[in-house]
Scaffold this active site. Structure first.
Site, mmCIF file in Angstrom:
data_model
loop_
_atom_site.group_PDB
_atom_site.id
_atom_site.type_symbol
_atom_site.label_atom_id
_atom_site.label_comp_id
_atom_site.label_asym_id
_atom_site.label_seq_id
_atom_site.Cartn_x
_atom_site.Cartn_y
_atom_site.Cartn_z
ATOM 1 N N ASP A 13 0.677 -1.222 0.056
ATOM 2 C CA ASP A 13 -0.107 0.046 -0.060
ATOM 3 C C ASP A 13 0.675 1.200 0.199
ATOM 4 O OD1 ASP A 13 -2.316 1.545 -0.043
ATOM 5 O OD2 ASP A 13 -2.568 1.169 2.180
ATOM 6 N N ASN A 15 1.181 3.521 -3.025
ATOM 7 C CA ASN A 15 1.781 3.794 -4.186
ATOM 8 C C ASN A 15 1.289 4.998 -4.651
ATOM 9 O OD1 ASN A 15 2.607 1.083 -4.286
ATOM 10 N ND2 ASN A 15 1.253 0.516 -5.986
ATOM 11 N N ARG A 17 0.039 7.681 -2.648
ATOM 12 C CA ARG A 17 0.696 8.842 -1.816
ATOM 13 C C ARG A 17 2.268 9.071 -2.459
ATOM 14 N NH1 ARG A 17 -1.040 6.088 3.375
ATOM 15 N NH2 ARG A 17 -1.541 4.692 1.827
ATOM 16 N N ARG A 26 -0.876 9.256 -9.697
ATOM 17 C CA ARG A 26 -0.990 8.026 -8.961
ATOM 18 C C ARG A 26 -0.494 6.784 -9.566
ATOM 19 N NH1 ARG A 26 -4.228 7.445 -4.624
ATOM 20 N NH2 ARG A 26 -4.560 5.298 -5.180
ATOM 21 N N SER A 58 -7.725 -5.597 -5.075
ATOM 22 C CA SER A 58 -8.747 -6.059 -4.365
ATOM 23 C C SER A 58 -10.100 -6.072 -4.851
ATOM 24 C CB SER A 58 -8.823 -5.039 -2.830
ATOM 25 O OG SER A 58 -9.365 -3.946 -2.904
ATOM 26 N N ASN A 61 -10.856 -2.425 -4.872
ATOM 27 C CA ASN A 61 -10.383 -1.462 -5.753
ATOM 28 C C ASN A 61 -11.160 -1.450 -7.200
ATOM 29 O OD1 ASN A 61 -7.233 -2.767 -4.967
ATOM 30 N ND2 ASN A 61 -8.362 -0.934 -4.269
ATOM 31 N N ARG A 178 2.211 -4.835 6.444
ATOM 32 C CA ARG A 178 1.292 -3.866 5.737
ATOM 33 C C ARG A 178 2.194 -2.363 5.353
ATOM 34 N NH1 ARG A 178 -5.043 -2.207 4.525
ATOM 35 N NH2 ARG A 178 -4.541 -0.538 3.232
HETATM 36 C C1 IPE Z 1 -5.464 -2.843 -0.083
HETATM 37 O O1 IPE Z 1 -5.201 -1.301 -0.217
HETATM 38 C C2 IPE Z 1 -5.377 -3.425 -1.399
HETATM 39 C C3 IPE Z 1 -4.135 -3.564 -1.914
HETATM 40 C C4 IPE Z 1 -2.851 -3.326 -1.418
HETATM 41 C C5 IPE Z 1 -4.212 -4.251 -3.229
HETATM 42 P P1 IPE Z 1 -6.072 -0.289 -0.349
HETATM 43 O O2 IPE Z 1 -5.503 1.070 -0.587
HETATM 44 O O3 IPE Z 1 -7.145 -0.484 -1.385
HETATM 45 O O4 IPE Z 1 -6.928 -0.184 0.728
HETATM 46 P P2 IPE Z 1 -7.877 0.854 1.710
HETATM 47 O O5 IPE Z 1 -8.691 1.237 0.592
HETATM 48 O O6 IPE Z 1 -7.114 1.990 2.132
HETATM 49 O O7 IPE Z 1 -8.310 0.018 2.938
HETATM 50 C C1 IPE Z 2 -1.687 0.228 -3.353
HETATM 51 O O1 IPE Z 2 -1.376 1.625 -3.390
HETATM 52 C C2 IPE Z 2 -1.796 -0.499 -4.602
HETATM 53 C C3 IPE Z 2 -3.273 -0.844 -4.824
HETATM 54 C C4 IPE Z 2 -4.114 -0.770 -3.822
HETATM 55 C C5 IPE Z 2 -3.615 -1.234 -6.227
HETATM 56 P P1 IPE Z 2 -2.729 2.629 -3.186
HETATM 57 O O2 IPE Z 2 -3.031 2.940 -4.791
HETATM 58 O O3 IPE Z 2 -3.867 2.183 -2.556
HETATM 59 O O4 IPE Z 2 -1.886 3.845 -2.794
HETATM 60 P P2 IPE Z 2 -2.456 5.151 -1.986
HETATM 61 O O5 IPE Z 2 -3.036 4.061 -0.388
HETATM 62 O O6 IPE Z 2 -3.476 5.590 -2.221
HETATM 63 O O7 IPE Z 2 -1.276 5.822 -1.332
HETATM 64 MG MG MG Z 3 -3.881 2.609 -0.419
#
Ligand code: IPE
Ligand code: IPE
Ligand code: MG
Length: 232
Positions: A13, A15, A17, A26, A58, A61, A178
């Site tokens: 998690d 990416n 940010r 993003r 997920s 997602n 995490r």
């Molecule tokens: C969890 O991260 C899913 C993956 C890393 C693929 P998310 O960024 O989707 O989770 P939430 O929305 O912050 O709970």
């Molecule tokens: C995790 O990074 C990757 C996936 C959920 C696919 P994010 O895209 O959730 O990054 P943040 O949480 O918005 O920073």
């Molecule tokens: Mg995330």
């Protein structure tokens, strides 16, 4: 030697940010996560972790903007195309956990099947990619199978459910990491994580490297696992 977790789960998690902080889109953060994944996988391999499950997409997602979802689908297909052969050469078995529903493009499913077939006899480590994965969906799918197989209620126990999860051959994860400073599981490995040790780190996924994995493993090694019993 201290005990190495047999199975490690990683919620990759942060990416978005990571990219936003650099003034990038993003999706650039997702792209930068590839190096983190590959280094972490090789780091796991180097210390003898037997299975690594990484949360790549997920079931929730799909709520993201269509462009980001499309990017992630193409990115994951490209990642397999770019990396499957080197992982195969290292003896990594690539597997997937998740739903193969209509929303996943056929070209992505095909690439997943190719990678799984190519590497299916490898035994050094399993890299299990949780893709279109949800812990609740996995339990629902297991229950559906019990019903389809007409298993009587008297025969339904934890073992019966466990045997119908996506990868019953993998041991439950000993350790789940995490990144990005979020303290939640976001529907990752719900059933399997019942007794996992959890490690949270502020590192954003694209900055994560094998040293961070080793730090999490060291933290894991300090933990005392009781499984509901008392100290032995
Ligand atoms: C969890 O991260 C899913 C993956 C890393 C693929 P998310 O960024 O989707 O989770 P939430 O929305 O912050 O709970
Ligand atoms: C995790 O990074 C990757 C996936 C959920 C696919 P994010 O895209 O959730 O990054 P943040 O949480 O918005 O920073
Ligand atoms: Mg995330």
């Amino acid at each position: 030697m201290r005990c190495i977790p047999r199975h490690v789960g990683v919620v990759m998690d942060g990416n978005g940010r990571w990219a936003t902080r650099r003034g990038l889109a993003r999706t650039e953060g997702h792209g930068a996560g590839e190096e983190a994944l590959v280094d972490t996988a090789y780091g796991a391999l180097a210390v003898g972790v037997r299975a690594l499950t990484v949360y790549a997409f997920s079931t929730e997602n799909w709520r993201r903007p269509v462009d980001e979802v499309r990017y992630l689908m193409n990115f994951n297909r490209g990642l397999l195309e770019r990396r499957q052969h080197e992982l195969h050469a290292e003896g990594v078995r690539i597997t997937f956990s998740g739903r193969r529903d209509w929303r996943v493009p056929r070209s992505v499913l095909r690439r997943m099947d190719d990678a799984a077939t190519l590497t299916k006899n490898n035994q050094v480590m399993t890299l299990n990619i949780a893709f279109n994965y949800g812990g609740r969906a996995e339990i629902v799918d297991a229950v559906k199978r019990l019903v389809e197989e007409r298993v009587p209620a008297s025969k339904i126990d934890e073992k019966a459910i466990r045997e119908r999860l996506y990868h019953p051959e993998l041991p439950d994860p000993d350790l789940v990491v995490r990144t990005s400073g979020e303290f939640r599981t976001s529907n990752f490995l719900l059933w399997e994580m019942a007794y996992s040790e959890l490690v949270f780190t502020d590192v954003l996924w694209p900055d994560f490297r094998r040293e961070d994995l080793y730090g999490a493993i060291e933290e894991y090694q300090q933990r005392e696992r009781r499984f509901g019993g008392v100290d032995s």
